[in-house]
Design a protein around this motif. Structure first.
Motif, PDB file in Angstrom:
ATOM      1  N   TYR B  16      39.569 -15.732  59.504  1.00  0.00           N
ATOM      2  CA  TYR B  16      40.774 -16.564  59.590  1.00  0.00           C
ATOM      3  C   TYR B  16      41.981 -15.701  59.969  1.00  0.00           C
ATOM      4  CZ  TYR B  16      44.749 -19.343  58.061  1.00  0.00           C
ATOM      5  OH  TYR B  16      45.944 -20.001  58.013  1.00  0.00           O
ATOM      6  N   ALA B  17      42.076 -14.536  59.335  1.00  0.00           N
ATOM      7  CA  ALA B  17      43.204 -13.641  59.616  1.00  0.00           C
ATOM      8  C   ALA B  17      43.169 -13.181  61.072  1.00  0.00           C
ATOM      9  CB  ALA B  17      43.157 -12.437  58.663  1.00  0.00           C
ATOM     10  N   ALA B  18      41.971 -12.850  61.568  1.00  0.00           N
ATOM     11  CA  ALA B  18      41.846 -12.364  62.940  1.00  0.00           C
ATOM     12  C   ALA B  18      42.185 -13.474  63.941  1.00  0.00           C
ATOM     13  CB  ALA B  18      40.428 -11.849  63.184  1.00  0.00           C
ATOM     14  N   LEU B  19      41.805 -14.703  63.578  1.00  0.00           N
ATOM     15  CA  LEU B  19      42.022 -15.850  64.473  1.00  0.00           C
ATOM     16  C   LEU B  19      43.510 -16.154  64.635  1.00  0.00           C
ATOM     17  CD1 LEU B  19      40.082 -18.051  65.822  1.00  0.00           C
ATOM     18  CD2 LEU B  19      40.683 -19.489  63.886  1.00  0.00           C
ATOM     19  N   THR B  20      44.256 -15.987  63.563  1.00  0.00           N
ATOM     20  CA  THR B  20      45.652 -16.437  63.565  1.00  0.00           C
ATOM     21  C   THR B  20      46.670 -15.316  63.792  1.00  0.00           C
ATOM     22  OG1 THR B  20      45.645 -16.221  61.149  1.00  0.00           O
ATOM     23  CG2 THR B  20      45.198 -18.404  62.041  1.00  0.00           C
ATOM     24  N   ARG B  21      46.233 -14.075  63.677  1.00  0.00           N
ATOM     25  CA  ARG B  21      47.168 -12.937  63.739  1.00  0.00           C
ATOM     26  C   ARG B  21      47.959 -12.929  65.051  1.00  0.00           C
ATOM     27  NH1 ARG B  21      43.641  -8.830  62.701  1.00  0.00           N
ATOM     28  NH2 ARG B  21      43.833  -9.318  60.507  1.00  0.00           N
ATOM     29  N   GLY B  22      49.278 -12.953  64.929  1.00  0.00           N
ATOM     30  CA  GLY B  22      50.141 -12.870  66.104  1.00  0.00           C
ATOM     31  C   GLY B  22      50.093 -14.080  67.020  1.00  0.00           C
ATOM     32  N   ARG B  23      49.550 -15.202  66.527  1.00  0.00           N
ATOM     33  CA  ARG B  23      49.388 -16.377  67.394  1.00  0.00           C
ATOM     34  C   ARG B  23      50.297 -17.492  66.884  1.00  0.00           C
ATOM     35  NH1 ARG B  23      43.860 -16.374  69.184  1.00  0.00           N
ATOM     36  NH2 ARG B  23      44.405 -18.153  70.454  1.00  0.00           N
ATOM     37  N   SER B  24      51.590 -17.419  67.177  1.00  0.00           N
ATOM     38  CA  SER B  24      52.510 -18.379  66.578  1.00  0.00           C
ATOM     39  C   SER B  24      52.501 -19.741  67.269  1.00  0.00           C
ATOM     40  CB  SER B  24      53.920 -17.799  66.529  1.00  0.00           C
ATOM     41  OG  SER B  24      54.259 -17.286  67.793  1.00  0.00           O
ATOM     42  N   SER B  25      51.670 -19.906  68.304  1.00  0.00           N
ATOM     43  CA  SER B  25      51.506 -21.243  68.896  1.00  0.00           C
ATOM     44  C   SER B  25      50.576 -22.116  68.058  1.00  0.00           C
ATOM     45  CB  SER B  25      50.955 -21.129  70.317  1.00  0.00           C
ATOM     46  OG  SER B  25      49.675 -20.522  70.283  1.00  0.00           O
ATOM     47  N   ILE B  26      49.801 -21.477  67.174  1.00  0.00           N
ATOM     48  CA  ILE B  26      48.843 -22.218  66.348  1.00  0.00           C
ATOM     49  C   ILE B  26      49.580 -22.892  65.195  1.00  0.00           C
ATOM     50  CG2 ILE B  26      46.858 -22.012  64.783  1.00  0.00           C
ATOM     51  CD1 ILE B  26      45.889 -19.656  66.524  1.00  0.00           C
ATOM     52  N   GLY B  27      49.394 -24.217  65.080  1.00  0.00           N
ATOM     53  CA  GLY B  27      50.033 -24.943  63.987  1.00  0.00           C
ATOM     54  C   GLY B  27      49.069 -25.293  62.879  1.00  0.00           C
ATOM     55  N   GLY B  28      47.762 -25.259  63.189  1.00  0.00           N
ATOM     56  CA  GLY B  28      46.777 -25.605  62.172  1.00  0.00           C
ATOM     57  C   GLY B  28      45.405 -25.073  62.523  1.00  0.00           C
ATOM     58  N   VAL B  29      44.644 -24.730  61.477  1.00  0.00           N
ATOM     59  CA  VAL B  29      43.271 -24.241  61.651  1.00  0.00           C
ATOM     60  C   VAL B  29      42.373 -25.063  60.735  1.00  0.00           C
ATOM     61  CG1 VAL B  29      41.704 -22.275  61.347  1.00  0.00           C
ATOM     62  CG2 VAL B  29      44.032 -21.890  62.176  1.00  0.00           C
ATOM     63  N   THR B  30      41.251 -25.538  61.269  1.00  0.00           N
ATOM     64  CA  THR B  30      40.223 -26.162  60.433  1.00  0.00           C
ATOM     65  C   THR B  30      39.033 -25.226  60.392  1.00  0.00           C
ATOM     66  OG1 THR B  30      40.924 -28.389  61.037  1.00  0.00           O
ATOM     67  CG2 THR B  30      38.722 -28.163  60.115  1.00  0.00           C
ATOM     68  N   LEU B  31      38.537 -24.982  59.164  1.00  0.00           N
ATOM     69  CA  LEU B  31      37.365 -24.125  58.981  1.00  0.00           C
ATOM     70  C   LEU B  31      36.265 -24.933  58.321  1.00  0.00           C
ATOM     71  CD1 LEU B  31      39.439 -21.329  57.317  1.00  0.00           C
ATOM     72  CD2 LEU B  31      38.124 -20.916  59.375  1.00  0.00           C
ATOM     73  N   PHE B  32      35.052 -24.882  58.875  1.00  0.00           N
ATOM     74  CA  PHE B  32      33.889 -25.465  58.204  1.00  0.00           C
ATOM     75  C   PHE B  32      32.906 -24.347  57.944  1.00  0.00           C
ATOM     76  CE2 PHE B  32      29.496 -26.825  58.241  1.00  0.00           C
ATOM     77  CZ  PHE B  32      29.507 -27.793  57.261  1.00  0.00           C
ATOM     78  N   SER B  33      32.454 -24.232  56.692  1.00  0.00           N
ATOM     79  CA  SER B  33      31.390 -23.265  56.434  1.00  0.00           C
ATOM     80  C   SER B  33      30.217 -23.993  55.815  1.00  0.00           C
ATOM     81  CB  SER B  33      31.877 -22.128  55.543  1.00  0.00           C
ATOM     82  OG  SER B  33      32.018 -22.563  54.216  1.00  0.00           O
ATOM     83  N   GLY B  34      29.019 -23.666  56.284  1.00  0.00           N
ATOM     84  CA  GLY B  34      27.785 -24.249  55.759  1.00  0.00           C
ATOM     85  C   GLY B  34      27.075 -23.213  54.910  1.00  0.00           C
ATOM     86  N   LEU B  35      26.542 -23.661  53.764  1.00  0.00           N
ATOM     87  CA  LEU B  35      25.878 -22.769  52.812  1.00  0.00           C
ATOM     88  C   LEU B  35      24.445 -23.221  52.554  1.00  0.00           C
ATOM     89  CD1 LEU B  35      28.707 -22.813  50.091  1.00  0.00           C
ATOM     90  CD2 LEU B  35      28.449 -21.156  51.946  1.00  0.00           C
ATOM     91  N   VAL B  36      23.610 -22.308  52.091  1.00  0.00           N
ATOM     92  CA  VAL B  36      22.237 -22.644  51.687  1.00  0.00           C
ATOM     93  C   VAL B  36      22.290 -23.285  50.300  1.00  0.00           C
ATOM     94  CG1 VAL B  36      19.921 -21.767  51.193  1.00  0.00           C
ATOM     95  CG2 VAL B  36      21.326 -20.665  52.975  1.00  0.00           C
ATOM     96  N   ARG B  37      21.730 -24.503  50.183  1.00  0.00           N
ATOM     97  CA  ARG B  37      21.667 -25.178  48.882  1.00  0.00           C
ATOM     98  C   ARG B  37      20.399 -24.754  48.126  1.00  0.00           C
ATOM     99  NH1 ARG B  37      20.953 -30.788  50.081  1.00  0.00           N
ATOM    100  NH2 ARG B  37      20.911 -30.066  52.216  1.00  0.00           N
ATOM    101  N   ASP B  38      20.435 -24.949  46.787  1.00  0.00           N
ATOM    102  CA  ASP B  38      19.258 -24.555  46.000  1.00  0.00           C
ATOM    103  C   ASP B  38      18.277 -25.718  45.804  1.00  0.00           C
ATOM    104  OD1 ASP B  38      20.651 -26.127  44.240  1.00  0.00           O
ATOM    105  OD2 ASP B  38      20.826 -24.612  42.666  1.00  0.00           O
ATOM    106  N   MET B  39      18.620 -26.899  46.326  1.00  0.00           N
ATOM    107  CA  MET B  39      17.713 -28.050  46.233  1.00  0.00           C
ATOM    108  C   MET B  39      17.680 -28.754  47.581  1.00  0.00           C
ATOM    109  SD  MET B  39      16.453 -28.624  43.120  1.00  0.00           S
ATOM    110  CE  MET B  39      16.109 -30.375  43.004  1.00  0.00           C
ATOM    111  N   ALA B  40      16.507 -29.252  47.965  1.00  0.00           N
ATOM    112  CA  ALA B  40      16.405 -30.048  49.198  1.00  0.00           C
ATOM    113  C   ALA B  40      15.238 -31.009  49.040  1.00  0.00           C
ATOM    114  CB  ALA B  40      16.197 -29.155  50.407  1.00  0.00           C
ATOM    115  N   GLY B  41      15.498 -32.290  49.254  1.00  0.00           N
ATOM    116  CA  GLY B  41      14.436 -33.285  49.151  1.00  0.00           C
ATOM    117  C   GLY B  41      13.752 -33.268  47.789  1.00  0.00           C
TER     118      GLY B  41
END
Lengths: 83, 150
Positions: B16-41
């Motif tokens: 996130y820091a690398a994406l936004t550093r010095g980029r003042s044209s950016i007004g918003g960032v959306t981040l999605f992270s996917g994780l491994v769950r411990d249960m499935a089906g």
């Protein structure tokens, strides 16, 4: 032609890839899948349900009526489950 | 822009820091992270192994990013997807979109993960108490991706 297999298609067929000499009449992805089924009982079982056998030609998803050429890179795999 | 397909973990804060550093044209960032769950089906999952198609994976992710940039005014896009053996709680994927305004950032992020799930050549193998099993594609993933059809 080199054919790659992924996920359960790879484990069912037993190899990650193979090089095949295609008969001249095999000109589409659908014809290729039908022809591959004749190579062994493992191929026949793995490829039995075409709904779950997806194909990429030169790393692009393609439908079964897509043409194939001798130099193409072809991959067969189940529906993808990343993300 | 960046597409990264890697075995290694990633640091969301650093990305996130690398994406936004010095980029003042950016007004918003959306981040999605996917994780491994411990249960499935209904089964406990002790590990998940991600297989992919080197070459095609990067090519498809680049195409998906190009489509997002065609549809929304984006300052930047980052997609990181891991492969190899992962355990519950591990990060699998990160999608980040940056734009001047939130609508483009939110909508394009959702679009990217929905399309990625149906087009990028990854396959999940789960380890459960009953043995290993390949994860099956879900119809709900197809319908989620279809919402973005032109």
């Amino acid at each position: 032609m080199k054919i790659f297999y992924f996920a359960w298609l790879r484990t069912k067929i037993g190899v990650p890839s193979e090089t095949v000499d295609l008969p001249a009449e095999v000109k589409t992805v659908g014809a290729l899948v039908d022809w591959l089924k004749t190579r062994s009982p493992k191929h026949a079982e793995a490829l039995a349900n075409s709904k779950v056998v997806k194909v990429a030609v030169n790393q692009e998803h393609v439908p079964y009526d897509h043409p194939i050429e001798p130099g193409d890179e072809v991959a067969l795999f189940p529906p993808v489950t990343g993300g | 822009m960046a597409i990264r397909v890697q075995a290694e973990d990633f640091d969301v804060g650093a990305e996130y820091a690398a994406l936004t550093r010095g980029r003042s044209s950016i007004g918003g960032v959306t981040l999605f992270s996917g994780l491994v769950r411990d249960m499935a089906g209904g089964a406990a999952v002790s590990a998940m192994t991600l297989e992919h198609y080197p070459g095609m994976t990067e090519k498809q992710l680049e195409a998906i990013e190009a489509e997002a940039r065609r549809r929304w005014p984006l300052d930047d896009v980052l997609i990181i997807h891991r492969y190899g053996r992962l355990e519950p709680g591990d990060q699998i994927v990160l999608v980040a979109t940056a734009s001047a305004h939130r609508d483009a950032a939110f909508d394009s992020c959702r679009f990217l993960i929905d399309w990625l799930k149906t087009k990028a050549p990854f396959w999940k193998l789960e380890a459960t108490p009953d043995g290993e099993r390949w994860v099956e594609a879900k119809d709900s993933d197809d319908s989620a991706a279809a919402r973005w059809d032109p």
